[in-house]
Design a protein around this motif. Structure first.
Motif, PDB file in Angstrom:
ATOM      1  N   ASP A   1       8.410  20.355  22.793  1.00  0.00           N
ATOM      2  CA  ASP A   1       8.977  21.290  23.815  1.00  0.00           C
ATOM      3  C   ASP A   1       8.303  21.302  24.964  1.00  0.00           C
ATOM      4  O   ASP A   1       7.386  22.258  25.508  1.00  0.00           O
ATOM      5  N   LEU A   2       8.681  20.531  25.846  1.00  0.00           N
ATOM      6  CA  LEU A   2       8.139  20.233  27.345  1.00  0.00           C
ATOM      7  C   LEU A   2       9.078  20.695  28.148  1.00  0.00           C
ATOM      8  O   LEU A   2      10.357  20.566  28.117  1.00  0.00           O
TER       9      LEU A   2
ATOM     10  N   ASP B   1      12.012   9.164  21.149  1.00  0.00           N
ATOM     11  CA  ASP B   1      12.534  10.454  20.296  1.00  0.00           C
ATOM     12  C   ASP B   1      11.164  11.397  20.012  1.00  0.00           C
ATOM     13  O   ASP B   1      11.318  12.489  20.020  1.00  0.00           O
ATOM     14  N   ALA B   2      10.049  10.677  20.135  1.00  0.00           N
ATOM     15  CA  ALA B   2       8.515  11.573  20.187  1.00  0.00           C
ATOM     16  C   ALA B   2       8.690  12.504  21.158  1.00  0.00           C
ATOM     17  O   ALA B   2       8.164  13.462  21.140  1.00  0.00           O
ATOM     18  N   LEU B   3       9.028  12.229  22.422  1.00  0.00           N
ATOM     19  CA  LEU B   3       8.756  12.933  23.524  1.00  0.00           C
ATOM     20  C   LEU B   3       9.688  13.925  23.594  1.00  0.00           C
ATOM     21  O   LEU B   3       9.501  15.014  24.103  1.00  0.00           O
TER      22      LEU B   3
ATOM     23  N   SER C   1      18.084   7.383  23.514  1.00  0.00           N
ATOM     24  CA  SER C   1      16.470   7.080  23.520  1.00  0.00           C
ATOM     25  C   SER C   1      16.147   5.653  23.287  1.00  0.00           C
ATOM     26  O   SER C   1      15.464   4.986  24.074  1.00  0.00           O
ATOM     27  N   ALA C   2      16.943   5.082  22.322  1.00  0.00           N
ATOM     28  CA  ALA C   2      16.818   3.672  22.138  1.00  0.00           C
ATOM     29  C   ALA C   2      17.030   2.747  23.284  1.00  0.00           C
ATOM     30  O   ALA C   2      16.215   1.891  23.810  1.00  0.00           O
ATOM     31  N   ASP C   3      18.134   3.223  23.949  1.00  0.00           N
ATOM     32  CA  ASP C   3      18.403   2.396  25.187  1.00  0.00           C
ATOM     33  C   ASP C   3      17.718   2.557  26.144  1.00  0.00           C
ATOM     34  O   ASP C   3      17.083   1.516  26.896  1.00  0.00           O
TER      35      ASP C   3
END
Length: 87
Positions: A7-8, A1-3, A65-67
């Motif tokens: 805004d990359l 989640d952080a990544l 994202s958790a998976d």
């Protein structure tokens, strides 16, 4: 989640990767469940990286994202267990 919150720049496909530097002491288990068996690796390799070899859709990284994280951590643990000196 952080990544994904950053805004990359990214394409529709991304290749997630994970690694530990330095990897001098690693333990497995859960902080929430004291008493779990921990495996400590002293004198192991200096770093452990999962080879980034699978492209997945960026939207899947956002929505699942958790998976994705669980799969990467499982691969990291498997690579660590296979490292010399831990067997």
């Amino acid at each position: 989640d952080a990544l994904t919150a950053l805004d990359l720049p990214h394409g529709s496909l991304v290749i997630p990767a994970i690694g530990l530097d330095p990897a001098t002491m690693i333990s497995y288990g859960s902080v929430a469940k004291p008493g779990n068996t921990a495996v400590l690796g002293f004198g192991q390799t200096e770093h452990i990286h999962v080879n980034p070899d699978e492209a997945i859709e960026y939207d899947a990284v956002v929505t699942r994202s958790a998976d994705v994280a669980a799969e990467l951590v499982a691969r990291l643990i498997a690579d660590h267990r296979a490292s010399p000196g831990l067997r």
